[in-house]
Design an enzyme around this catalytic site. Structure first.
Site, PDB file in Angstrom:
ATOM      1  N   CYS A   6      14.266 -10.874  30.411  1.00  0.00           N
ATOM      2  CA  CYS A   6      14.331 -10.494  28.994  1.00  0.00           C
ATOM      3  C   CYS A   6      14.527  -8.986  28.834  1.00  0.00           C
ATOM      4  O   CYS A   6      15.191  -8.536  27.905  1.00  0.00           O
ATOM      5  CB  CYS A   6      13.106 -10.984  28.228  1.00  0.00           C
ATOM      6  N   THR A   7      13.989  -8.206  29.768  1.00  0.00           N
ATOM      7  CA  THR A   7      14.228  -6.756  29.725  1.00  0.00           C
ATOM      8  C   THR A   7      15.715  -6.470  29.935  1.00  0.00           C
ATOM      9  O   THR A   7      16.322  -5.680  29.209  1.00  0.00           O
ATOM     10  CB  THR A   7      13.413  -6.040  30.819  1.00  0.00           C
TER      11      THR A   7
END
Ligand SMILES: [Zn+2]
Lengths: 513, 449
Positions: free
Chosen positions: B211-212
């Site tokens: 997700c980063t």
């Protein structure tokens, strides 16, 4: 020829293009090319050192083939220096390699000015008397010097330079420079623009911990008459306060904030190590001060004035949980402050150079920038002369190590190595060098060792029988694996001295395998 | 004295160590010409890896009295090896490392015989590894170390008191480097900790959360990994990314630059892209030389007893000054790899097929696609196809029958297991005990647990 950038990729990742350029400019002189010396140079030639000069007066005999990879059957009877030099050249055609067929001892005695042409001298397998002489010659000529010696299963590496100054010490672990304990106005202002109590859970968990800590510290200070947490209890309360701000269990930014909260409590100002450097007498610069000390003088002035007791800001921040926008903005604020600090130091450097009557632009922007970025990690190493180490050792330290379980073997061999040299001066051979029973050599070495110890002022101290026996058993053998080990350490030290990166060793290093 | 001048000899220096009595030596040290000759004639050493450490190791061992050496490596020579792998020249680029390294050392050190094996370590049959007295590891991967460790430990047998049988101990010497740092260690399976006992010394590589990468990139590395792990698959459906293909690397770099521009993130370079994608560990000649020399010395000490061996883990750090530290780690008594083996109780009617399925679900093992052997006999082999076909009929037979109706015995299982989401080859030793067999009471089986 291979593209140097690709060929040297794995080392450029360590010491960068600047370090590589320094290596490619350096000229190295090797004394004695047995396996210890040959292996030291091999590691340097592979890495692209500028030039090497191999000095050895001996011819290759059969025994040399058993411990030196650079020599094979075709070299028998040939000059050892010539043969080793030829093999080393084969490893890297970018290196200028030459040899001189002469005994180092003779060169030290008859032609001391010879050594001044080199950047650095690697002296291997020299006995005490020649070490002391060469050390003085190199110190006088401002040539860096490394001694390396392999002896049976033991050995020694000793660096000798008057002063070695390091800008990029590149330590493994070093605290980042966030100034959470002493934020400057722009950083405070930025934190004010962010609401850490934002309702949106996505925004809440993407607030960088730097901002969280600044805000919570401010909140704390408000209710504690302007002071930050200092007692253990207060620090615990501060962390509880941080935790109370979380709105979900998976907020990594708050976990990071709790872990980093000590950065708020840590004391302001510069470290003891840096204080020692700016207070060094060399920081009182004169017209022949090195660039390093000119920059230290500028740094000292900066810390006392604009810096408000702090060194210039490093300007980089570690990765942390954050939205891209907040992180990039934060980065810009740190970079802007670092740039401002740099400009202020640069101005000072130029002024000092002018005052000293030197070209104000003679230190490059890039060098000053690197100096500022690394100013918290500056290092200075100085070595006393070998003669001084031999004749004026720290007796209390020596005695402590002689009886310490962890160090007694290493120090014992250090003493015995010196005793072996004294033995050789008296009896024209090393203890156990030739075949035959060892008993006589053992008792002679023991007497010699007692003499060395008492000359050092360690009366009553002894070296164990076991070590004395081992030393005689070694019989001055230069084993390949030990030589490769010692040569490896010596070449690491050379690289650190020439690139002026990382930290060199401060005391003689021993290895008893 | 007449004997004061020795005749010229190639082993002039080594003889002092091997022919003379010493005070600080190993327990079985018997100095003499015979020891030196035995080392040359009988000692067989395997060097795993012919890279930075392997090249040094081959040279060091060849000059430390060993004459029978094998080297195994699956890689070919690359230009970036040349700053430290001193046995290779520009014109060797593209050739197998093991073959060139073996040839170069044999050219220079007369009398030494080095047999190269240009293949994966898993390609060799397990008994291949048992032919060597000592295995020396010059590797840069945790998985490969783990595999060789499990192979060496599989030869270890325990007596009825659960004491390791000395003659089954296969010593290993392991080295590793990173920049100015490194380690050298001695592993005596069953006596000192094996690689798996201290696996915590090698923490797994930190991976960025997806997700980063996808939503909140902050660093240049995030942009690079986005291009490498997410964008590549999106665009090249099905085509695998090849880190050694310059075109592929360039594509990832270009995409990373675009993404960095989009988010205002500085620092994406081609060099960093390679570093992140290939997880490049910086390496220099000097550190490799130091660590290999320490490993070669330990090998000589184990083989000859000429000095006390390292107990048992040496760390070298030249980053800040110079620090050499020796730590004595302790064995994990419950280690699945070097311990007596996981105890499995079975009903005598269990078929081999059922047993293999059971291994997949066993919480301590989780081995899939298992091949099984008992006392050197293949009971079932997943590959190659010929062996699979030959052993397939065993699947429906009872394991108890296949093991010659021995109530309690050790068997070896190879297969794949997954660790940190990555499939790796593994070899495990199991102690199988059959229940309800005449002559074996419950007491007996419990005793071995
Ligand atoms: Zn274990």
């Amino acid at each position: 020829m291979a593209e140097p950038k690709i060929k040297y990729d794995r080392q450029l990742r360590i010491w960068g293009e600047q370090g590589q350029a320094a290596l490619e400019k350096a000229s190295i002189c090797l004394l004695n090319c047995g396996p210890t010396g040959s292996e030291t140079l091999k590691n340097l030639v592979l890495g692209g050192i500028g030039s090497i000069t191999v000095i050895d007066g001996s011819k290759v005999v059969l025994g040399d083939l058993g411990n030196n990879f650079m020599l094979d059957e075709s070299c028998l009877g040939e000059s050892k220096a010539k043969s080793v030099c030829a093999f080393l050249q084969e490893l890297n055609d970018a290196v200028k390699a030459k040899f001189i067929e002469e005994y180092p001892e003779a060169l030290i005695k008859t032609n001391p000015s010879f050594f001044s042409q080199f950047t650095l001298v690697v002296a291997t397998q020299l006995v005490e008397d020649s070490m002391v002489k060469l050390d003085k010659i190199c110190r006088e000529a401002n040539v860096m010097l490394i001694f390396a010696r392999s002896y049976g299963l033991t050995g020694l590496v000793r660096t000798s330079v008057k002063e070695h100054t390091v800008i990029e010490s590149k330590p493994d672990h070093f605290l980042d420079d966030l100034r959470l304990n002493n934020p400057w106005p722009e950083l405070r202002k930025f934190a004010e623009t962010i609401d850490i109590n934002v309702q949106d859970p996505v925004a809440h968990k993407h607030t960088p911990y730097v901002v969280i800590l600044l805000k919570v510290a401010e909140e704390w200070a408000k209710i504690h008459q302007g002071s930050l947490p200092s007692t253990r209890e207060e620090k615990r309360e501060f962390k509880e306060l941080l935790k109370s701000k979380t709105i979900a269990f998976d907020e990594d930014n708050y976990k990071e904030a709790v872990e980093a909260s000590f950065k708020v409590f840590s004391s302001r100002g510069i470290s003891q190590d840096l204080k020692q450097i700016i207070d060094d007498s060399q920081a009182e610069v004169s017209s022949n001060s090195s660039n390093y000390w000119v920059m230290v003088a500028a740094l000292k002035d900066f810390i006392a004035n604009e810096g408000g007791g702090e060194a210039p800001l490093e300007g980089s921040i570690p990765d942390m949980t954050s939205s891209t926008e907040h992180y990039v903005n934060l980065q810009k604020i740190y970079q802007a402050k670092a740039e401002a600090d740099f400009l202020s130091i640069e101005q000072r450097v130029r002024n000092i150079l002018k005052k000293l009557g030197r070209e104000p632009e003679s230190i490059s922007k890039a060098t000053i920038k690197s100096f500022c970025r690394n100013s918290r990690k500056l290092k200075v190493c100085r070595y006393r002369l070998i003669e001084d180490e031999f004749s004026n050792p720290s007796i209390t330290e020596l005695q402590k190590y002689l009886t310490d379980e962890d160090y007694s073997v290493a120090v014992g061999f250090y003493i015995l190595l010196r005793a072996a040299d004294r033995f050789a001066a008296n009896y024209n051979c090393f203890p156990g060098e030739f075949e035959g029973p060892l008993d006589e050599d053992i008792s002679r070495l023991k007497t010699t060792a007692v003499g060395v110890l008492s000359d050092l002022g360690c009366n009553g101290s002894t070296v164990t029988e076991d070590l004395i026996n081992e030393m005689c058993r070694f019989g001055a053998a230069e084993l390949h694996a030990v030589a490769a080990f010692i040569g490896g350490i010596a070449s690491q030290e050379v690289i650190k001295l020439i690139t002026k990166q990382f930290l060199i060793s401060r005391s003689p290093s021993h290895a008893m395998e | 004295m007449a004997d004061s001048v020795a005749p010229p000899s190639r082993s002039r220096d080594l003889d002092k160590l091997l022919l003379r009595n010493g005070n600080l030596v190993g327990p079985n040290f018997e100095p003499g010409a015979e020891l030196r000759d035995d080392l040359q004639e009988y000692a067989r050493i395997l060097v795993v890896g012919a890279g930075g450490l392997g090249c040094e190791l081959l040279k060091d061992l060849a000059l430390s009295g060993f004459k029978n050496i094998d080297v195994i490596d699956m890689d070919r020579i690359e230009v970036t090896n040349l700053n430290r792998q001193f046995l290779f020249r520009v014109e060797d680029v593209g050739k197998p490392k093991a073959e060139v390294a073996a040839k170069r050392v044999m050219e220079r050190v007369s009398g030494v015989n080095i047999v190269p094996h240009f293949c994966r370590i898993e390609d060799k049959e397990i008994p291949f590894y048992n032919d060597f007295n000592i295995i020396v590891l010059g590797l840069d991967s945790i998985e490969a170390r783990s595999y060789i460790n499990s192979v060496a430990c599989s030869f270890l047998e325990y007596d009825s008191d659960d004491k390791p049988r000395e003659e089954t101990i296969k010593p290993m010497v392991d080295g590793g480097t990173e920049g100015f740092k490194g380690h050298a260690r001695v592993i005596m399976p069953g006596v000192t900790p094996c690689f798996e006992c201290t696996i915590w010394l090698f923490p797994p590589q930190v991976k960025f959360p997806l997700c980063t990468l996808a939503e909140t990139p902050r660093t240049a590395a995030h942009c690079i990994e986005y291009a490498h792990l997410i964008k590549w698959d999106e665009v090249h459906s099905g085509k695998a990314f090849d880190p050694d293909d310059p075109e592929h690397m360039k594509w990832v770099y270009d995409k990373a630059v675009k993404r960095a521009e989009l988010f205002g993130i500085p620092g994406v370079t081609y060099s960093l892209t390679q570093g992140v994608v290939k997880n490049i560990i910086p390496a220099i000649a000097s550190t490799n030389a130091i660590i290999s020399a320490a490993c070669a010395l330990e090998t000589l000490k184990i083989a000859s007893g000429c000095s006390k061996t390292l107990a048992n883990y040496l760390t070298y750090n030249g980053v800040a000054g110079l620090h050499i530290k020796v730590t004595e780690f302790v064995k994990d008594k419950d280690c699945l790899v070097c311990g007596p083996g996981v105890l499995i109780e079975l009903d005598s009617s269990v078929t081999l097929e059922k047993f293999i399925n059971l291994l997949e679900d066993h919480p301590k093992l989780l081995i899939s696609r298992a091949s099984v052997s008992h006392r050197g006999k293949n009971l079932y082999m997943q590959a190659p196809p010929v062996l699979e076909e030959m052993t397939r009929s065993n699947l429906s037979l009872a394991l108890y029958e296949l093991m010659d109706k021995v109530a309690k015995d050790t068997i070896h299982v190879t297969g794949t297991t997954s660790k940190d989401g990555k499939k790796t080859s593994c070899l495990r030793k199991l102690r199988v005990v059959f229940k309800a067999i005449d002559g074996v009471t419950d007491m007996d089986t419990a005793g071995g647990a």
